[in-house]
Design an enzyme around this catalytic site. Structure first.
Site, PDB file in Angstrom:
ATOM      1  N   HIS A 198      47.506  48.882  55.494  1.00  0.00           N
ATOM      2  CA  HIS A 198      46.611  48.725  56.380  1.00  0.00           C
ATOM      3  C   HIS A 198      46.872  48.185  57.799  1.00  0.00           C
ATOM      4  O   HIS A 198      46.232  47.602  58.580  1.00  0.00           O
ATOM      5  CB  HIS A 198      45.538  47.805  56.011  1.00  0.00           C
ATOM      6  CG  HIS A 198      44.619  48.267  54.757  1.00  0.00           C
ATOM      7  ND1 HIS A 198      43.967  47.359  54.099  1.00  0.00           N
ATOM      8  CD2 HIS A 198      44.711  49.408  54.257  1.00  0.00           C
ATOM      9  CE1 HIS A 198      43.391  48.252  53.016  1.00  0.00           C
ATOM     10  NE2 HIS A 198      43.562  49.369  53.165  1.00  0.00           N
ATOM     11  N   CYS A 257      48.182  51.833  71.763  1.00  0.00           N
ATOM     12  CA  CYS A 257      47.381  52.592  72.781  1.00  0.00           C
ATOM     13  C   CYS A 257      46.679  53.741  72.179  1.00  0.00           C
ATOM     14  O   CYS A 257      47.297  54.527  71.471  1.00  0.00           O
ATOM     15  CB  CYS A 257      48.242  52.811  73.902  1.00  0.00           C
ATOM     16  SG  CYS A 257      47.338  54.022  75.190  1.00  0.00           S
ATOM     17  N   SER A 291      40.269  42.242  45.419  1.00  0.00           N
ATOM     18  CA  SER A 291      39.239  42.425  44.679  1.00  0.00           C
ATOM     19  C   SER A 291      39.109  44.014  44.227  1.00  0.00           C
ATOM     20  O   SER A 291      38.190  44.331  43.666  1.00  0.00           O
ATOM     21  CB  SER A 291      38.001  42.195  45.622  1.00  0.00           C
ATOM     22  OG  SER A 291      37.751  42.880  46.857  1.00  0.00           O
ATOM     23  N   ASN A 295      44.279  36.849  39.582  1.00  0.00           N
ATOM     24  CA  ASN A 295      43.219  36.376  40.341  1.00  0.00           C
ATOM     25  C   ASN A 295      42.273  35.366  39.777  1.00  0.00           C
ATOM     26  O   ASN A 295      42.160  35.752  38.365  1.00  0.00           O
ATOM     27  CB  ASN A 295      42.371  37.791  40.579  1.00  0.00           C
ATOM     28  CG  ASN A 295      41.404  37.873  41.838  1.00  0.00           C
ATOM     29  OD1 ASN A 295      40.577  36.932  41.835  1.00  0.00           O
ATOM     30  ND2 ASN A 295      41.362  38.677  42.369  1.00  0.00           N
ATOM     31  N   PRO A 296      41.775  34.403  40.407  1.00  0.00           N
ATOM     32  CA  PRO A 296      40.993  33.400  39.569  1.00  0.00           C
ATOM     33  C   PRO A 296      39.468  34.143  39.337  1.00  0.00           C
ATOM     34  O   PRO A 296      38.929  33.427  38.408  1.00  0.00           O
ATOM     35  CB  PRO A 296      40.682  32.540  40.778  1.00  0.00           C
ATOM     36  CG  PRO A 296      41.541  32.690  41.929  1.00  0.00           C
ATOM     37  CD  PRO A 296      42.130  34.016  41.871  1.00  0.00           C
ATOM     38  N   ALA A 301      47.464  32.773  42.878  1.00  0.00           N
ATOM     39  CA  ALA A 301      48.844  33.230  43.318  1.00  0.00           C
ATOM     40  C   ALA A 301      49.860  32.270  43.222  1.00  0.00           C
ATOM     41  O   ALA A 301      51.006  32.528  42.879  1.00  0.00           O
ATOM     42  CB  ALA A 301      48.695  34.277  44.530  1.00  0.00           C
TER      43      ALA A 301
END
Ligand code: NAD
Ligand code: ZN
Length: 247
Positions: A117, A125, A188, A212-213, A230
């Site tokens: 990402h 620009c 997620s 992941n919790p 983590a």
């Protein structure tokens, strides 16, 4: 699969691919997108991280990004980031794919990082494509920064509704297809195409490990689930790995 079986497998130095999301940076004090603390002023990230929002109000969008840059500049990598950098040193076939734009993996020593990402410190620009790295160069003092060609700068991240950089996506896809162990950490897994990577790895026969919790869409494909943060789970794996000899 048990944790011991995972460690045995890792000791044999398999091909490993890791996907991280904003959860891994939560313990560095960087808010996740969807958590209750992910709100800025009255806005949701989904209302600001779009090309439409930038066209409508570039000043507002820049204000938000400068705010996030400042949080990230002041943040430090946590034990989870550091453990992944350590894993990269121990595993010859290791690729780290991140949806995060904060650069904390690189700051903690990870070298083989695929940024799906983009990176929040890049100004790009919209007219000529020139990029400036604001993690090295000082922030522009304009409210809406401009390039010397006259075009507007925008943050070098992927916004909702935009396509991912094809080269990064290709490399991520290959890594997920070819790996034997796939870690999904602090994501997620609702933002596609990244969310498709654990599923792809699973279909190709990789062992999928989720850290992941909370339960996510990945949980159904996971062979091992660590319902922990983590920063707790990853150092645990590295500590075990250090105590076994490669067989
Ligand atoms: P998300 O907010 O949708 O999901 C975060 C996940 O992390 C949740 O499943 C949550 O249970 C889990 N989590 C929370 N604390 C954790 C911890 N300590 N350890 C492990 N897991 C924990 O985030 P996402 O899946 O990354 O998708 C959101 C998008 O937001 C991404 O595309 C990313 O580009 C962007 N984003 C990036 C940053 C960053 O760079 N740090 C921050 C916010 C958003
Ligand atoms: Zn330009």
């Amino acid at each position: 699969m048990t944790l011991n079986e995972l460690i045995d497998m890792l000791a044999r130095q398999p091909r490993v691919a890791v996907l991280t999301g904003s959860g891994i940076s939560a313990e560095s004090g960087i808010p996740t997108f969807r958590g209750a603390d992910g709100l800025w002023k009255q806005f949701r990230a989904e209302e600001l991280a779009t090309p439409e929002a930038f066209r409508r109000d570039p000043k507002l969008v820049w204000e938000w990004y400068r705010f996030r840059r400042q949080i990230i500049r002041e943040a430090e990598p946590n034990a989870g980031h550091l453990a992944l950098a350590e894993m990269e040193k121990r595993l010859p076939h290791f690729v780290l794919i991140t949806q995060n734009v904060d650069g904390l993996h690189q700051r903690s020593g990870s070298r083989k990082v695929i940024e799906l990402h983009g990176n929040i410190f890049i100004d790009r620009c919209v007219q000529c494509g020139k990029e400036v790295d604001r993690s090295l160069d000082p922030e522009s003092n304009e409210e809406i920064p401009h390039c010397e060609c006259g075009g507007l700068f925008r943050p070098g991240v992927v916004w909702f509704g935009e396509t991912l950089p094809p080269d990064a996506l290709d490399r991520a896809w290959n890594a997920a297809e070819q790996c034997e162990v796939f870690f999904s950490i602090g994501t997620s897994a609702v933002v596609y195409p990244a969310a498709g990577l654990p599923e792809l790895a699973h279909r190709r026969g990789a062992r999928v490990v989720e850290i992941n919790p909370e339960a996510t869409a990945v949980s159904v494909h996971a062979d091992l689930i660590m319902r922990e943060s983590a920063a707790k789970a990853l150092p645990e794996i590295v500590a075990h790995l250090q105590s076994v000899k490669p067989s």
